[in-house]
Motif scaffolding. Sequence first.
Motif, PDB file in Angstrom:
ATOM      1  N   ALA A  88      -9.618   8.025  -9.572  1.00 14.86           N
ATOM      2  CA  ALA A  88     -10.321   6.849 -10.078  1.00 14.86           C
ATOM      3  C   ALA A  88      -9.379   5.654 -10.220  1.00 14.86           C
ATOM      4  N   ALA A  92      -9.880   2.306  -8.073  1.00 15.19           N
ATOM      5  CA  ALA A  92     -10.091   1.037  -8.767  1.00 15.19           C
ATOM      6  C   ALA A  92      -9.016   0.026  -8.400  1.00 15.19           C
ATOM      7  N   ILE A 153     -13.914   4.704 -12.820  1.00 13.88           N
ATOM      8  CA  ILE A 153     -13.571   3.567 -11.963  1.00 13.88           C
ATOM      9  C   ILE A 153     -13.998   2.264 -12.624  1.00 13.88           C
TER      10      ILE A 153
END
Length: 274
Positions: A88, A92, A153
């Motif tokens: 994540a 991101a 995220i």
Amino acid sequence: MITQNKTKTYGYIVLGLVLSLFWFYPFYLVIVNSFKTKAEIFVNTLGLPSEGTVENYPQAFGALDFVSSFFNSLIITVSSIFLICICASMAAYALSRRKGRTSSLIYFIFAICMLIPFQSIMIPLISIFGSFDMLNRFGLMIMYLGLASSLSIFLYFGALRGIPIALDEAAIIDGCNRFQVFRYIILPILKPTTVTVIVLNAIWFWNDYLLPSLVINKDGMYTIPLKMFYFFGEYSKQWHLALAALIIAIIPIVVVYMFLQKYIIKGISDGAVK
């Protein structure tokens, strides 16, 4: 004016105390009744135990097969969270640093996925994983990775928006590649958000019953919530043991929360506001 402010302050304090009593009341029932016998729970549910007993705890410990179920819950929770934090945060970071419609669309899809209820995808998800023989612990960890990625995220992306791109550019000028920039500069700054992701997902994974009950079908792989189901039979319910087992089960996650709580509020605010 000062008197009105004091009255308002006292009113908020009283309201907070009343709300806290409502919030702590279920915990009071669980703790108090875990020290009662089965008969006394039905006779006097709300009161303190007349003759407190601690025998419920060793019996519940043995009935849970605590060492095995604790290990299963621990390995599933820790492994899933590790995968989520790595995947994540990197996803991101890539989305936040690449400006364009494609990145915005991908982020929008992740954000929308938070609104999809698990029950709507439950049957096809189990069917697909079962057809590939990917059930039990490994399959459960992969499912958690997919289900928890959207919120994770979202939090990471919000925090990364508050980190200037100039840091990346300066590190690249100094000779770092993209992975080194992320590993040695960005990831340490994301520590509060990472702790928030850890705590939120740990509470979910540790206490989850529905998904493990659908995925785990082998002896020796049952988690603590699945083991607790055995206290509730068809004709009898062992409430005295179930409540003691519940106390045993929540102690690890409460300890984790106590050690990491100072990072949680900051992490949530970083991920949701910036």
